[in-house]
Enzyme design. Structure first.
Site, short mmCIF file in Angstrom:
data_model
loop_
_atom_site.label_atom_id
_atom_site.label_comp_id
_atom_site.label_asym_id
_atom_site.label_seq_id
_atom_site.Cartn_x
_atom_site.Cartn_y
_atom_site.Cartn_z
N MET A 251 71.04 131.58 35.01
CA MET A 251 71.15 130.58 36.24
C MET A 251 72.48 129.96 36.03
SD MET A 251 67.51 129.20 37.47
CE MET A 251 67.12 128.11 36.21
N HIS B 69 72.94 132.10 25.89
CA HIS B 69 73.00 133.10 26.93
C HIS B 69 73.92 134.26 26.22
CE1 HIS B 69 72.30 129.82 29.79
NE2 HIS B 69 71.47 130.89 30.05
N SER C 57 70.67 124.62 29.01
CA SER C 57 71.51 124.17 30.14
C SER C 57 71.18 122.54 30.34
CB SER C 57 71.36 124.74 31.37
OG SER C 57 71.76 126.03 31.24
O1 PAF Z 1 65.49 131.88 32.50
C1 PAF Z 1 66.27 132.01 33.49
O2 PAF Z 1 67.48 131.45 33.42
C2 PAF Z 1 65.78 132.29 35.08
O3 PAF Z 1 64.37 131.58 34.94
C3 PAF Z 1 66.07 133.60 35.51
C4 PAF Z 1 65.17 134.55 34.41
C5 PAF Z 1 67.41 133.90 35.47
C6 PAF Z 1 65.47 133.74 36.89
O4 PAF Z 1 65.99 132.98 37.69
#
Ligand code: PAF
Length: 277
Positions: free
Chosen positions: A26, A33, A185
Site C-alpha cells: 500500500m 517492503h 508504515s
Molecule cells: O499488507 C498490505 O500492505 C495490504 O494488506 C495488501 C496485502 C497490499 C493488500 O492491500
C-alpha cells in the site's frame, strides 16, 4: 522500472514476462517492503519482479486511517527502482473499482473473525478480495508478504490453497529497527516520546516467547503479565495471545508450533507485532 496505472498496460508486459515474483503493497515503503523485493531477486527463480502500490479503501474500517494513510509515491518509486523492481502497478481507485465491488472472497470466519478480525470486522474479506484481484491482474508465480501481518499471511495462504491459485506464497521475517520495533508504515504516526516507548511491545512479546521456549505452559499468566506491563506504560492493548501458527487458534495440547501475537494502541496509533516461538 516501468510504472503502469492500467490493468491493460500491466497485462501486456506480463504476457512476455516469464516467471513473475510479486510483492503487493500500500506504499509508504520501508525496509520491510524492500526486503520482499530483495528476497524476490535472491530466493526465487523469477525473471521479473512486479510490485503494486494501491491503498485499498475496502480494507479500512469506519474511523480507520484511510484518509491519513501516508502516500509517498515519488519516494516509493525511487526505492523500488533502486531495489531492482521491473514493473510497478499503481492503479487509482477507478481502475481497481470501476463500480462498487459486489463480489468478495469470504475467508473462513474461524480464520478471519479472530484477533485482527475481531477488532477490524470485514478486514480480511477485503484484503483477500483485493489480493485475489491483484493476482488475477499480475498472474504471479510467487507472491511475497511480510510476517508482521501474520494473520493476513495465514488467510492468504489458505485462500491460495482452497481456490487452487497457481501462486506460491512466501512469508518473510519481520524487519525491525535496532531497538526491536517492527517496521511499519504506521510508525510514522508516533510522536518522539511514543517512538521511544514503542519497542516495549516487542520486548513483551519476546518475554512471553522466551518463557514458553523455556518450558512454561501457563500461557494465561504470561499473557496477563505482558498485558499489565503494557497497560502500566500507557498502552491500550486489544490482545496479546499465544496461538498455534497454522490456524491461529488457541493451543489446546502441548506440542506444535506456536506464535505470540499482539495489537495495542499507543496514543492514537495502533501497532501490531508477533514472534514465532
Ligand atoms: O499488507 C498490505 O500492505 C495490504 O494488506 C495488501 C496485502 C497490499 C493488500 O492491500
Amino acid at each position: 522500472m516501468r510504472i503502469h496505472t492500467s490493468i491493460a498496460s500491466l497485462r501486456a508486459v506480463r504476457i512476455q514476462a516469464g516467471r513473475v515474483a510479486f510483492a503487493p503493497t500500500m506504499g509508504n515503503l520501508h525496509d520491510g517492503h524492500i526486503s520482499l523485493v530483495h528476497a524476490a531477486r535472491k530466493h526465487t527463480d523469477a525473471d521479473t519482479i512486479i510490485t503494486s502500490i494501491f491503498v485499498n479503501r475496502l480494507q479500512f474500517g469506519q474511523g480507520e486511517d484511510f484518509d491519513k494513510y501516508p502516500r509517498t509515491f515519488e519516494a516509493d518509486c525511487e526505492r523500488l527502482a533502486a531495489a531492482g523492481v521491473d514493473h510497478l502497478f499503481a492503479p487509482d481507485e477507478a481502475e481497481m473499482y470501476p463500480q462498487p465491488q459486489r463480489y468478495y472472497v469470504e475467508p473462513d470466519p474461524e480464520h478471519a473473525s479472530i484477533l485482527e478480525g475481531a477488532f477490524r470486522p470485514g478486514h480480511f474479506r477485503s484484503v483477500a478480495t483485493v489480493v485475489l484481484k491483484l493476482f488475477n491482474i499480475v498472474w504471479p508465480d510467487v507472491a511475497l508478504f511480510g510476517k508482521k501481518d501474520y494473520q493476513q499471511v495465514m488467510v492468504l495462504k489458505n485462500m491460495v490453497r482452497e481456490l487452487a491459485l497457481p501462486t506460491e506464497v512466501i512469508a518473510l521475517d519481520t524487519v525491525r529497527a535496532a531497538d526491536g520495533l517492527a517496521q511499519s508504515s504506521r510508525n510514522g504516526y508516533l510522536s518522539a516520546d511514543e517512538r521511544a516507548e514503542a519497542p516495549r511491545l516487542y520486548r513483551q512479546l519476546s518475554a512471553v516467547a522466551e518463557a514458553v521456549r523455556s518450558g512454561s505452559r501457563d500461557f494465561t499468566r504470561l499473557e496477563a503479565a505482558a498485558l499489565a506491563e503494557l497497560e502500566r506504560h500507557g498502552w491500550k492493548p486489544d490482545y496479546l495471545t499465544v496461538r498455534r501458527r497454522a490456524d491461529l487458534q488457541l493451543p489446546e495440547r502441548l506440542g506444535g508450533s506456536l506464535v505470540v501475537l499482539a495489537a495495542a494502541r499507543l496514543g492514537t496509533t495502533r501497532l501490531i507485532d508477533n514472534i514465532e516461538i
